[in-house]
Structures are given as structure tokens and as C-alpha cells.
Design a protein around this motif. Structure first.
Motif, PDB file in Angstrom:
ATOM      1  N   ALA A   5      -2.583 -13.519  -4.614  1.00  0.00           N
ATOM      2  CA  ALA A   5      -2.474 -14.666  -3.704  1.00  0.00           C
ATOM      3  C   ALA A   5      -2.825 -14.250  -2.280  1.00  0.00           C
ATOM      4  CB  ALA A   5      -1.059 -15.246  -3.759  1.00  0.00           C
ATOM      5  N   LEU A   6      -2.389 -13.049  -1.882  1.00  0.00           N
ATOM      6  CA  LEU A   6      -2.694 -12.562  -0.533  1.00  0.00           C
ATOM      7  C   LEU A   6      -4.196 -12.318  -0.377  1.00  0.00           C
ATOM      8  CD1 LEU A   6       0.334 -10.126  -0.069  1.00  0.00           C
ATOM      9  CD2 LEU A   6      -0.095 -12.211   1.267  1.00  0.00           C
ATOM     10  N   ALA A   7      -4.820 -11.778  -1.437  1.00  0.00           N
ATOM     11  CA  ALA A   7      -6.260 -11.523  -1.364  1.00  0.00           C
ATOM     12  C   ALA A   7      -7.021 -12.838  -1.233  1.00  0.00           C
ATOM     13  CB  ALA A   7      -6.720 -10.743  -2.600  1.00  0.00           C
ATOM     14  N   ASP A   8      -6.594 -13.864  -1.992  1.00  0.00           N
ATOM     15  CA  ASP A   8      -7.224 -15.187  -1.883  1.00  0.00           C
ATOM     16  C   ASP A   8      -7.097 -15.728  -0.465  1.00  0.00           C
ATOM     17  OD1 ASP A   8      -7.962 -15.168  -4.502  1.00  0.00           O
ATOM     18  OD2 ASP A   8      -6.287 -16.417  -5.214  1.00  0.00           O
ATOM     19  N   GLU A   9      -5.879 -15.631   0.079  1.00  0.00           N
ATOM     20  CA  GLU A   9      -5.629 -16.144   1.417  1.00  0.00           C
ATOM     21  C   GLU A   9      -6.445 -15.371   2.460  1.00  0.00           C
ATOM     22  OE1 GLU A   9      -4.245 -18.701   2.532  1.00  0.00           O
ATOM     23  OE2 GLU A   9      -3.756 -18.305   4.644  1.00  0.00           O
ATOM     24  N   ALA A  10      -6.552 -14.039   2.244  1.00  0.00           N
ATOM     25  CA  ALA A  10      -7.344 -13.221   3.176  1.00  0.00           C
ATOM     26  C   ALA A  10      -8.794 -13.714   3.198  1.00  0.00           C
ATOM     27  CB  ALA A  10      -7.277 -11.742   2.777  1.00  0.00           C
ATOM     28  N   ARG A  11      -9.344 -13.980   2.014  1.00  0.00           N
ATOM     29  CA  ARG A  11     -10.709 -14.507   1.943  1.00  0.00           C
ATOM     30  C   ARG A  11     -10.800 -15.837   2.681  1.00  0.00           C
ATOM     31  NH1 ARG A  11     -10.981 -11.743  -3.002  1.00  0.00           N
ATOM     32  NH2 ARG A  11      -9.729 -13.317  -4.072  1.00  0.00           N
ATOM     33  N   ARG A  12      -9.779 -16.691   2.493  1.00  0.00           N
ATOM     34  CA  ARG A  12      -9.789 -18.026   3.082  1.00  0.00           C
ATOM     35  C   ARG A  12      -9.813 -17.958   4.611  1.00  0.00           C
ATOM     36  NH1 ARG A  12      -6.869 -22.214   4.826  1.00  0.00           N
ATOM     37  NH2 ARG A  12      -4.988 -20.946   5.099  1.00  0.00           N
ATOM     38  N   VAL A  13      -9.003 -17.046   5.182  1.00  0.00           N
ATOM     39  CA  VAL A  13      -8.927 -16.978   6.648  1.00  0.00           C
ATOM     40  C   VAL A  13      -9.918 -15.970   7.231  1.00  0.00           C
ATOM     41  CG1 VAL A  13      -6.508 -17.697   6.636  1.00  0.00           C
ATOM     42  CG2 VAL A  13      -7.075 -15.246   6.687  1.00  0.00           C
ATOM     43  N   GLY A  14     -10.676 -15.295   6.377  1.00  0.00           N
ATOM     44  CA  GLY A  14     -11.650 -14.330   6.884  1.00  0.00           C
ATOM     45  C   GLY A  14     -11.043 -13.020   7.325  1.00  0.00           C
ATOM     46  N   ALA A  15      -9.925 -12.629   6.708  1.00  0.00           N
ATOM     47  CA  ALA A  15      -9.298 -11.351   7.041  1.00  0.00           C
ATOM     48  C   ALA A  15      -9.860 -10.259   6.140  1.00  0.00           C
ATOM     49  CB  ALA A  15      -7.780 -11.428   6.872  1.00  0.00           C
ATOM     50  N   SER A  16     -10.157  -9.091   6.724  1.00  0.00           N
ATOM     51  CA  SER A  16     -10.703  -7.989   5.927  1.00  0.00           C
ATOM     52  C   SER A  16      -9.629  -6.951   5.594  1.00  0.00           C
ATOM     53  CB  SER A  16     -11.863  -7.332   6.675  1.00  0.00           C
ATOM     54  OG  SER A  16     -11.603  -7.307   8.068  1.00  0.00           O
ATOM     55  N   ALA A  17      -8.429  -7.130   6.158  1.00  0.00           N
ATOM     56  CA  ALA A  17      -7.327  -6.221   5.829  1.00  0.00           C
ATOM     57  C   ALA A  17      -6.062  -7.039   5.586  1.00  0.00           C
ATOM     58  CB  ALA A  17      -7.095  -5.219   6.958  1.00  0.00           C
ATOM     59  N   ILE A  18      -5.211  -6.542   4.714  1.00  0.00           N
ATOM     60  CA  ILE A  18      -3.907  -7.158   4.435  1.00  0.00           C
ATOM     61  C   ILE A  18      -2.846  -6.119   4.774  1.00  0.00           C
ATOM     62  CG2 ILE A  18      -2.384  -8.085   2.648  1.00  0.00           C
ATOM     63  CD1 ILE A  18      -4.943  -8.894   1.099  1.00  0.00           C
ATOM     64  N   ALA A  19      -2.009  -6.412   5.770  1.00  0.00           N
ATOM     65  CA  ALA A  19      -0.990  -5.450   6.191  1.00  0.00           C
ATOM     66  C   ALA A  19       0.331  -5.772   5.503  1.00  0.00           C
ATOM     67  CB  ALA A  19      -0.823  -5.483   7.707  1.00  0.00           C
ATOM     68  N   VAL A  20       0.937  -4.753   4.882  1.00  0.00           N
ATOM     69  CA  VAL A  20       2.233  -4.946   4.235  1.00  0.00           C
ATOM     70  C   VAL A  20       3.237  -3.968   4.840  1.00  0.00           C
ATOM     71  CG1 VAL A  20       1.240  -5.844   2.093  1.00  0.00           C
ATOM     72  CG2 VAL A  20       1.638  -3.397   2.339  1.00  0.00           C
ATOM     73  N   GLY A  21       4.536  -4.274   4.673  1.00  0.00           N
ATOM     74  CA  GLY A  21       5.574  -3.639   5.484  1.00  0.00           C
ATOM     75  C   GLY A  21       6.242  -2.404   4.925  1.00  0.00           C
ATOM     76  N   HIS A  22       5.595  -1.651   4.013  1.00  0.00           N
ATOM     77  CA  HIS A  22       6.279  -0.482   3.456  1.00  0.00           C
ATOM     78  C   HIS A  22       6.504   0.586   4.521  1.00  0.00           C
ATOM     79  CE1 HIS A  22       4.533  -2.330  -0.215  1.00  0.00           C
ATOM     80  NE2 HIS A  22       5.724  -2.001  -0.693  1.00  0.00           N
ATOM     81  N   THR A  23       7.692   1.170   4.486  1.00  0.00           N
ATOM     82  CA  THR A  23       8.075   2.180   5.478  1.00  0.00           C
ATOM     83  C   THR A  23       8.050   3.586   4.875  1.00  0.00           C
ATOM     84  OG1 THR A  23      10.395   2.057   4.854  1.00  0.00           O
ATOM     85  CG2 THR A  23       9.643   0.539   6.575  1.00  0.00           C
ATOM     86  N   MET A  24       8.330   4.559   5.740  1.00  0.00           N
ATOM     87  CA  MET A  24       8.424   5.944   5.293  1.00  0.00           C
ATOM     88  C   MET A  24       9.509   6.107   4.222  1.00  0.00           C
ATOM     89  SD  MET A  24       9.410   9.268   7.560  1.00  0.00           S
ATOM     90  CE  MET A  24       7.918   9.404   8.542  1.00  0.00           C
ATOM     91  N   ASP A  25      10.564   5.304   4.329  1.00  0.00           N
ATOM     92  CA  ASP A  25      11.628   5.383   3.324  1.00  0.00           C
ATOM     93  C   ASP A  25      11.135   4.901   1.963  1.00  0.00           C
ATOM     94  OD1 ASP A  25      12.900   5.230   6.043  1.00  0.00           O
ATOM     95  OD2 ASP A  25      14.687   5.621   4.835  1.00  0.00           O
ATOM     96  N   ASP A  26      10.307   3.849   1.964  1.00  0.00           N
ATOM     97  CA  ASP A  26       9.720   3.400   0.690  1.00  0.00           C
ATOM     98  C   ASP A  26       8.868   4.512   0.094  1.00  0.00           C
ATOM     99  OD1 ASP A  26      10.624   0.603   0.587  1.00  0.00           O
ATOM    100  OD2 ASP A  26       9.391   0.356   2.379  1.00  0.00           O
ATOM    101  N   GLN A  27       8.110   5.183   0.961  1.00  0.00           N
ATOM    102  CA  GLN A  27       7.260   6.277   0.497  1.00  0.00           C
ATOM    103  C   GLN A  27       8.118   7.394  -0.104  1.00  0.00           C
ATOM    104  OE1 GLN A  27       4.536   7.194  -0.698  1.00  0.00           O
ATOM    105  NE2 GLN A  27       3.175   7.532   1.038  1.00  0.00           N
ATOM    106  N   ALA A  28       9.176   7.782   0.605  1.00  0.00           N
ATOM    107  CA  ALA A  28      10.037   8.870   0.118  1.00  0.00           C
ATOM    108  C   ALA A  28      10.676   8.489  -1.215  1.00  0.00           C
ATOM    109  CB  ALA A  28      11.109   9.193   1.159  1.00  0.00           C
ATOM    110  N   GLU A  29      11.101   7.232  -1.338  1.00  0.00           N
ATOM    111  CA  GLU A  29      11.714   6.794  -2.603  1.00  0.00           C
ATOM    112  C   GLU A  29      10.696   6.833  -3.738  1.00  0.00           C
ATOM    113  OE1 GLU A  29      13.065   2.944  -1.454  1.00  0.00           O
ATOM    114  OE2 GLU A  29      14.534   3.761  -0.062  1.00  0.00           O
ATOM    115  N   THR A  30       9.466   6.451  -3.433  1.00  0.00           N
ATOM    116  CA  THR A  30       8.415   6.479  -4.452  1.00  0.00           C
ATOM    117  C   THR A  30       8.151   7.911  -4.904  1.00  0.00           C
ATOM    118  OG1 THR A  30       7.391   4.531  -3.474  1.00  0.00           O
ATOM    119  CG2 THR A  30       6.011   5.855  -4.929  1.00  0.00           C
ATOM    120  N   VAL A  31       8.020   8.815  -3.942  1.00  0.00           N
ATOM    121  CA  VAL A  31       7.766  10.222  -4.268  1.00  0.00           C
ATOM    122  C   VAL A  31       8.927  10.781  -5.091  1.00  0.00           C
ATOM    123  CG1 VAL A  31       7.553  12.534  -3.272  1.00  0.00           C
ATOM    124  CG2 VAL A  31       6.279  10.620  -2.285  1.00  0.00           C
TER     125      VAL A  31
END
Lengths: 326, 326
Positions: free
Chosen positions: A106-132
Motif C-alpha cells: 500500500a505504501l509503494a502504491d501511495e509513493a507512486r501516486r504522490v511521486g515519492a522515490s523513497a519511503i521512510a519508516v521509523g525503525h530504530t537502533m533498538d529494533d535493529q538490535a532486537e532483530t540481530v
């Protein structure tokens, strides 16, 4: 401090290009609210145009509140906002995976609609550490430690990846951003929430910088993985012979590169990803002129000097195994 | 099950060669007792000759008991045994490091005396997992995740590295080996003992195979490190120019290889190991024609296309820094 840190992340990780339009994914929680607020402050100097969107999966009764918080912040900042609705069905882990997939679509569709070439999401260093940490415990090998990609090939970027979650939340509180209680605790798997609240605090007691260290490890592992991948590509090209791969060339390669090359070869040949146990079985076949049968009826075999793979779905596994141990 | 597992470890990791004499280091605890017992069972088929030794640091009043247990087992098995005494002085972590060093030195002397070309020590998969975990938390990067070496260049080998500690202890109990209560809990640092008894059990609750996964990661990381090291050697040879390293060649290399190459170059030039912060500073110097001063008065500088290092111990850090930011 968050603004300066994000500025440095954007520069060092080359997340945006000047003049770009960026779609900011807003969950209604403090992470993505802070993300939108910080990017709004940095937009003039970086020459970025912003849009915002939030996705409602229709899975929770309070989703309207989440969307409302995201809309309120966007209006306060004067950023164009869209509420996207998707429908997801399923249960448990499968439902979560489907919801994530539908959200990014849905975000990719919306990005195309508004002409955005990047989609920024809010993952933090803590999300990264938890993933690792989760990958470490489940046994991913070094490649899996690369964790969350700060910049994905499809345009998804993570400007908060070098910021601690607590700092991000403090920023959201200091600027009195309209937020709902952190939805990531609701959207995450039970396993992830337990890592966050039970395991990570114990690691932080051992080393106060454990989260930074785990996150930094992801960058390190990503660097090594890229290197191993490029070397694996060269190895595959060098080992390619009619009908398969030259076993002698494979054997002479460093083990780490050979594993990566075999994994890619299997993926290209069969369309599926091989697990570590299969790679080990192929290594044994390669070492001792054996053969091994992979799921889906794919038979890997050393024929003379050539490692071959072919599809033999009709031969039952058991007889194959017996033949393999002749 | 332990015997079969050790047999496989010896073969797959190529720890011994046929006809070799092996000195087994015995602490008096169950790990090394099981090690000696298993190697004694495998000795005929592998054509190994065994000797045993235990080292008394003179640091504990009950050291005689430890030596006594090791001696009793050796006598029961008919393995020649030597009690080695060393003297160590110091405090805390420094004392532990000195004791470890003195222990390995005494074992190396004894190995020469009895004509042993390998020294077998009793580290288990759990020791490996604890080492990897400690490095993860302290922030070692992927290279540090290689953990304990199963086979060191100086002849020290670890045949139990693929065995769980609990299985090794059960083996010692089943064969009624004379042992003292696990001395590794006394000999280890406070930090290590806490990892063992407080952190690892929590990780095992998340994934029952967490210890295997952490230990397997060490093998993976070691493979990648070897590969990065060999590529770094090639990069240094390629980048070598009169007076330093060709900056363009360095910049074009994969980041993981460049970091390893710079680390080795610094070590060869200065005799000391560079930390991550120093490597980052040199990366910045390389990217933007700057310079950076390392501890001990070593100045790394980009002069034209060449990265140089020279010793300028007399120039105070502060003025250097100012000059660097001109």
C-alpha cells in the motif's frame, strides 16, 4: 541530538538524494511521529519534499485512533497525508507477515501516486538490535546478522536506525507530538516483545552499550556479506561448466565464499532457499563424490568433476538415500 | 555420544595427525577429565600417544586437590602425568590473564619435554557460546565473533568444542571419573560466571538451541574472517606505494576488506592494535584528505594520493587536532 544524529545517518548512509519526494510511513506511534517531525525540520536544508501516509489493516478496533494521531501531526506540520486501508486475513505469524506485506504494498502504491522515490519508516537502533539478537538465537549465521537494511533496493529507508528508541520517544514527548501508545508493542510478535522487555534489559545490565554493539554488528555483517556475495558471483562464473559447476574450483575457494555461491546456485536452479543443513549435505557430496536429495525432489550429485543438480520429483527420498550411501 | 562427537570433531576440524603425541591439560575438573578419558579411548584407532599435565598456579589453597584428581585419573588410565608449578603475581583481571599465560607457557614447556606436538584443552561448546556472547555484548565486530579457536597455530587444540558442557559432565559422572567441583567456575572472571549462570539460561529459554547457534556462528565468523584477511593481504600488496598506501586503491575496495587491511597496516607500522574508533578516524581521513593522530604519537595522513603513517611523538595531541581541523 536526534536531529543531528539523523542528519549524519542520512549523509553517511546516503539515504536520500536532493530534490527527492519522501513518503513517511506513520503508524501513529512515537517512533514514526518523531521521524516525520525530524524530517520536516531537515527538509529545507536537504531539499526534500514530504508526504505522509498511514495504513489501516482493519485488524484492530483502535486503528482509527492511530490514523487520527498520524493525521493530526501531518496537519500540524502542513504535510500532505493519506489514510490507506488494506484488508488482510489469516492467523498468528502468517497474519503478521501478510499484514507487513500488505502495508509495504500500500505504501509503494501511495509513493507512486504522490511521486515519492523513497519511503521512510521509523525503525530504530533498538529494533535493529532486537532483530540481530533474534537471528543470533535462532541461528542465522553471519549473513543473517546483517539485520534490518537501513536502505533497501526498493526505496524503503530507515533514518532512525542509528537512534536509540528511548531518545526518539523523549523527542516525541518534548515536542508534544500527538501519538498513541507505542503500536510496535502490539504489532510485534510475542517473541519480539519478549526479547524487547525481558532479554534486552538483561543484556544491557551486562554492557550498557549492548544495543549499540548489536546494531553496529549488523553493519559489520552487512559489509562482509556484500563482500562474500560479490566474491561468490565471481566464483560461480569461474566454476561454471556445461551442466553444472566445476568441483575442483569450488573446493579450492574459501569455505565462506563457497557456501554463499552454493546457496545462490541452488536458489537460481530450484527457486527456493536452501537451509544450512542442505548446504552442509552438499558440502559433503562435494567432498566425497556423494549425492544428496533436497526438498521438492532436487538431486545434487557429484558426477566426475562436475557438481550437477536436476529435478527428480518421482523418486522417493528413501530409495535416494539408500543409493546415496552405496 | 560424546566419543562419537569428539571423533567427528577430530576428523572434521583436523585437530590431530596420526602418530602424534598429545599433551592433555587436566585441571582436575570434569571437562578435562572427560577429555582425557575420551582421548584415551580414541588413542588406539587414531594412533595417538598421550601424556597429561596439570598446572598449579599457587593461587588457591585447594590446588593440591585439583592436581590430585588429575593425577588419580591419569594413573587409572596409565597415562604419564606431570604436575607443573608456576608462580604468578598480580590482582584481578590482570592476575587472571597472567595465570592463563603462565599456564600455557608451562604446558608448552612440558609438551617439548615429552615430545608432544599438540596440547589438548577441555573447552566445550558452552565455553565457545559464552565467549561469543561476551564479545557480542562488548562490541567486537564480526571478527571477534570467531571466539575460541578450535585449533591454534601454536598446537593448542580443543576436541570438546562441539560438545555441550552438560553432556561432558554427564560423561564424567557416568564413568565415575575422579574430579573436583568444576574449577572453571572459580577460574573464570566474575563477568564470565554471570554470563554462564544468569544470561545464557535466559537465552536458552528463548531458543533451546541458542548455545549451538552461538557456537556455530563462531565457525561462520572464523571462515569469513579468514577470507577477509586473505583479501586484505592482497589489497595491501596492490595498494603499496613508496611511503604508504594508494588511497584510490583503498577507496575502491569493499569496506570490510579495507578495514581489515588498514588494521593490519597499522599493526605492522606501529606494533599496536588499532581500535574501531581509530579505524573510523582513518576512514574519515581517507575520505576527505584529513589526518588523525593515534595513541603513541602516530600520525596518519592523506598526502595527495598516498595514505602515510609516521611517528611524531613530540607533537602534543591538541595542536595536532587543531591542525587536523584547519
Amino acid at each position: 541530538v536526534i536531529v543531528a544524529r539523523v542528519r549524519r545517518t542520512l549523509r553517511e548512509r546516503a539515504l536520500f538524494v536532493r530534490g527527492e519526494r519522501v513518503l513517511v510511513a506513520c503508524s501513529g506511534g512515537p517512533d514514526s511521529a518523531a521521524l516525520l517531525h525530524v524530517l520536516h525540520r531537515l527538509a529545507p536544508e536537504l531539499d526534500l519534499a514530504l508526504s505522509a501516509a498511514s495504513v489501516n489493516h482493519g485488524l484492530r478496533p483502535d486503528a482509527d485512533r492511530d490514523v487520527g494521531a498520524a493525521r493530526a501531526l501531518s496537519e500540524r506540520l502542513g504535510v500532505p497525508f493519506a489514510a490507506l486501508a488494506v484488508t488482510v486475513r489469516g492467523e498468528g505469524a502468517s497474519l503478521q507477515a501478510k499484514a507487513r506485506e500488505a502495508r509495504y504494498e500500500a505504501l509503494a502504491d501511495e509513493a507512486r501516486r504522490v511521486g515519492a522515490s523513497a519511503i521512510a519508516v521509523g525503525h530504530t537502533m533498538d529494533d535493529q538490535a532486537e532483530t540481530v539478537l533474534g537471528r543470533l538465537l535462532r541461528g542465522s549465521g553471519v549473513a543473517g546478522l546483517a539485520g534490518i537494511e537501513p536502505k533497501r533496493a526498493d526505496g524503503v529507508v530507515r533514518p532512525l536506525i542509528d537512534c536509540r528508541r528511548a531518545d526518539v520517544h523523549a523527542y516525541a514527548a518534548r515536542h508534544e507530538l500527538p501519538v498513541v501508545a507505542d503500536p510496535s508493542n502490539r504489532d510485534s510478535s510475542y517473541e519480539r516483545v519478549r526479547l524487547r522487555h525481558e532479554v534486552v534489559p538483561i543484556l544491557l545490565r551486562e554492557d550498557a552499550r549492548a544495543v549499540e554493539h548489536l546494531a553496529r554488528l549488523a553493519d559489520d555483517a552487512r559489509g562482509l556479506r556484500e563482500f562474500a556475495r560479490s566474491a561468490a558471483g565471481e566464483l560461480l562464473a569461474e566454476a561454471a561448466v556445461d551442466g553444472g559447476l566445476d568441483a575442483r574450483v569450488l573446493r579450492e575457494a574459501p569455505a565462506a565464499v563457497r557456501a554463499e555461491a552454493l546457496s545462490r546456485w541452488l536458489h537460481e536452479s530450484t527457486g527456493t532457499r536452501a537451509g544450512r543443513a542442505h548446504l552442509d549435505a552438499i558440502e559433503r557430496a562435494l567432498a566425497s563424490r556423494g549425492e544428496c536429495l533436497l526438498p521438492g525432489g532436487w538431486l545434487v550429485r557429484l558426477s566426475g568433476r562436475v557438481l550437477t543438480i536436476r529435478h527428480e520429483p518421482d523418486v522417493p527420498t528413501r530409495s535416494r538415500r539408500r543409493r546415496g550411501s552405496e
